[in-house]
Each structure stands twice: as C-alpha cells, then as structure tokens.
Design a protein around this motif. Structure first.
Motif, PDB file in Angstrom:
ATOM      1  N   UNK A  62     -22.566  -6.756  48.284  1.00 17.09           N
ATOM      2  CA  UNK A  62     -23.362  -5.645  47.781  1.00 17.09           C
ATOM      3  C   UNK A  62     -22.511  -4.710  46.931  1.00 17.09           C
ATOM      4  N   UNK A  63     -21.269  -4.505  47.343  1.00 18.77           N
ATOM      5  CA  UNK A  63     -20.373  -3.636  46.583  1.00 18.77           C
ATOM      6  C   UNK A  63     -20.003  -4.278  45.253  1.00 18.77           C
ATOM      7  N   UNK A  64     -19.797  -5.599  45.244  1.00 18.41           N
ATOM      8  CA  UNK A  64     -19.504  -6.309  44.000  1.00 18.41           C
ATOM      9  C   UNK A  64     -20.680  -6.223  43.039  1.00 18.41           C
ATOM     10  N   UNK A  65     -21.892  -6.361  43.575  1.00 15.49           N
ATOM     11  CA  UNK A  65     -23.092  -6.335  42.736  1.00 15.49           C
ATOM     12  C   UNK A  65     -23.355  -4.970  42.134  1.00 15.49           C
ATOM     13  N   UNK A  66     -22.752  -3.942  42.701  1.00 15.92           N
ATOM     14  CA  UNK A  66     -22.955  -2.578  42.209  1.00 15.92           C
ATOM     15  C   UNK A  66     -21.664  -1.979  41.661  1.00 15.92           C
ATOM     16  N   UNK A  67     -20.717  -2.836  41.300  1.00 15.74           N
ATOM     17  CA  UNK A  67     -19.451  -2.346  40.761  1.00 15.74           C
ATOM     18  C   UNK A  67     -19.713  -1.517  39.501  1.00 15.74           C
ATOM     19  N   UNK A  68     -19.221  -0.294  39.432  1.00 16.52           N
ATOM     20  CA  UNK A  68     -19.540   0.597  38.312  1.00 16.52           C
ATOM     21  C   UNK A  68     -18.856   0.191  37.003  1.00 16.52           C
ATOM     22  N   UNK A  69     -19.530   0.490  35.901  1.00 16.80           N
ATOM     23  CA  UNK A  69     -18.959   0.252  34.582  1.00 16.80           C
ATOM     24  C   UNK A  69     -18.022   1.407  34.234  1.00 16.80           C
TER      25      UNK A  69
ATOM     26  N   UNK B 260     -19.999  -5.462  36.315  1.00 14.85           N
ATOM     27  CA  UNK B 260     -19.137  -4.811  35.329  1.00 14.85           C
ATOM     28  C   UNK B 260     -18.182  -5.789  34.641  1.00 14.85           C
ATOM     29  N   UNK B 261     -18.396  -7.074  34.874  1.00  8.70           N
ATOM     30  CA  UNK B 261     -17.646  -8.123  34.194  1.00  8.70           C
ATOM     31  C   UNK B 261     -18.607  -9.043  33.431  1.00  8.70           C
ATOM     32  N   UNK B 262     -19.777  -8.515  33.106  1.00  6.73           N
ATOM     33  CA  UNK B 262     -20.809  -9.289  32.424  1.00  6.73           C
ATOM     34  C   UNK B 262     -21.382  -8.458  31.278  1.00  6.73           C
ATOM     35  N   UNK B 263     -21.399  -9.035  30.062  1.00  4.47           N
ATOM     36  CA  UNK B 263     -21.866  -8.322  28.875  1.00  4.47           C
ATOM     37  C   UNK B 263     -23.001  -9.111  28.219  1.00  4.47           C
TER      38      UNK B 263
END
Length: 241
Positions: free
Chosen positions: A121-128, A176-179
């Motif tokens: 859950x924390x990975x899925x909401x990693x801030x930009x 935050x590793x996806x564009x």
C-alpha cells in the motif's frame, strides 16, 4: 534468503495491478554478431545491412544536423529515476523499512502477508517529487505500450518505466516510477522499436493518471522520443509518415 523470497512475493503481489495483455518480446542484442556455424540460414531482406555491420557505421548524421540536435537537447535536464522519488520515500527506502519486520516473522506465518500488504500500500502511494512539475527533462527508460497506430506503425501512447517488460511480463513499478507519455505527432517510435530502450524529452507534469496497465504518477505530453544511446542521442527514432 528471505530477502530474495520477499522480492519475489512483492513482484507477485503487484501482478493484480497489471493488465492482462501479453506480448511476445525479444531483447535486442547490444552488438551485431557475424553468423556462426549452426545459425539457421534465414533469408534477409534485400535492403538489410551486411551481417556483422556495426551500428556506429550507419549512424553518421551531417555536422549541421548534429549541431542542431545538440542545441535542442541542451535545454532538457537529464534525470535519473531516483530523482522522481522524494528522499526517504523511494522503493529502496520502503523495502528497507519493512525488511526487519518481515525477517522477524517465521516463514509461512499469516502475519507476513499482513506486513507485505501494508508495504505494498505504501509503494502504491509513493509520492511524486513536486519540484519537478513543469520542468523540461529527458529520461531514459522502456516502453509499456498503451495505444498504437497501425496505419503509421507507431506507438501513440505508452508508460515509460525503469525496467523492461513492466506491466506486460512483470508487475509495474511504484506510481512515482511510472510516467504516462503522449508523443508529438511524428516524434514517436515505430512498433518495431517499442522493445528498445529509449530517451523521452518533454515537460514533466506531476499530475497522476490511471491507465489500463498501471497508475502513473507523472505525465509528459507532446514528448519527443528517440532510441536510447549511451552517449547523447543524435539520431531520431524511426517514425511513420
């Protein structure tokens, strides 16, 4: 041992976020090699290079074109994928945070799944990184295609990701590793090149968006896309007319 198992579990848990699309891929060789004994005798097109031809011998843009491309590229700041993360809130940081808890739980204990779900859950909401909003950047990466134009043989929209096969053959990276990339008309890559590493140039937006493959934390619209080279890119990617 447990670290290896953890990574495998994390990858497996991310699969639910991926689309079901499957594509047969082949990793391009880094250097052309001459034919050897035992190689199948496959007929090549008439316009194909001679077997063993080095790519550098084919990429020789005129001096005027090279100077123009260098001037265009100078306005873009090259980013590393770590630059998209906030300090202490990147993938490695989150994994390190939960690793001691996971190591302390006996393998197979149901409590391990609870910790993994919390970490996911924390990975899925990693801030930009908000400081990058509106910046002109260039970034290398791989393509996870979302939309293609069969008439022009080009990729119209895709996710730029830091590792090959994301969301197609392996789970997606953190948001935050996806564009999400929408190329300029005539500035994308051909469908035949979509398995090659690329450079993307454009203005980065920190506005996230949901896609069929994965959630993207960033977007680049009207992007210029080129085939990746270890040195400064000098040759535009092949595009449709």
């Amino acid at each position: 041992m447990k670290t290896t198992i953890l990574l495998a579990i994390v990858l497996a848990s991310l699969l639910a976020a991926c689309g079901d699309k499957e594509t047969t891929t082949a990793t391009p060789a880094s250097t052309a090699q001459p034919a050897t004994m035992g190689t199948p005798n496959t007929a090549l097109p008439a316009d194909a290079p001679v077997v063993g031809t080095l790519i550098n011998s084919l990429i020789k843009p005129p001096d005027t074109e090279l100077a123009k491309l260098k001037a265009q590229n100078a306005e873009y700041k090259e980013l590393a994928w770590e630059d998209l993360e906030l300090p202490g809130q990147g993938l490695a940081d989150i994994m390190k945070k939960y690793q001691p808890q996971i190591d302390a739980i006996p393998e197979g204990d149901p409590k391990e799944n609870a910790v993994l779900e919390k970490m996911q859950a924390e990975l899925n909401n990693a801030p930009v990184n908000p400081a990058l909003n509106g910046k002109k950047v260039k970034l290398p990466g791989f393509v996870s295609p979302l939309e293609v134009d069969e008439k022009t043989d080009t990729v119209k929209e895709f996710l730029l990701v830091p590792f090959f096969g994301a969301c197609i053959h392996v789970p997606p990276p953190p948001v935050n590793q996806t564009i999400l990339v929408t190329p300029q008309s005539g500035k994308s890559i051909s469908m035949g090149d979509m398995y090659s590493p690329i450079w993307v140039y454009g203005t980065l937006s920190t506005t996230g968006k949901h896609t069929d493959l994965a959630d993207a934390g960033y977007q680049i619209n009207d992007a210029r896309v080129e085939i990746y080279e270890e040195t400064e890119p000098t040759t535009p990617a092949k595009t449709g007319n």
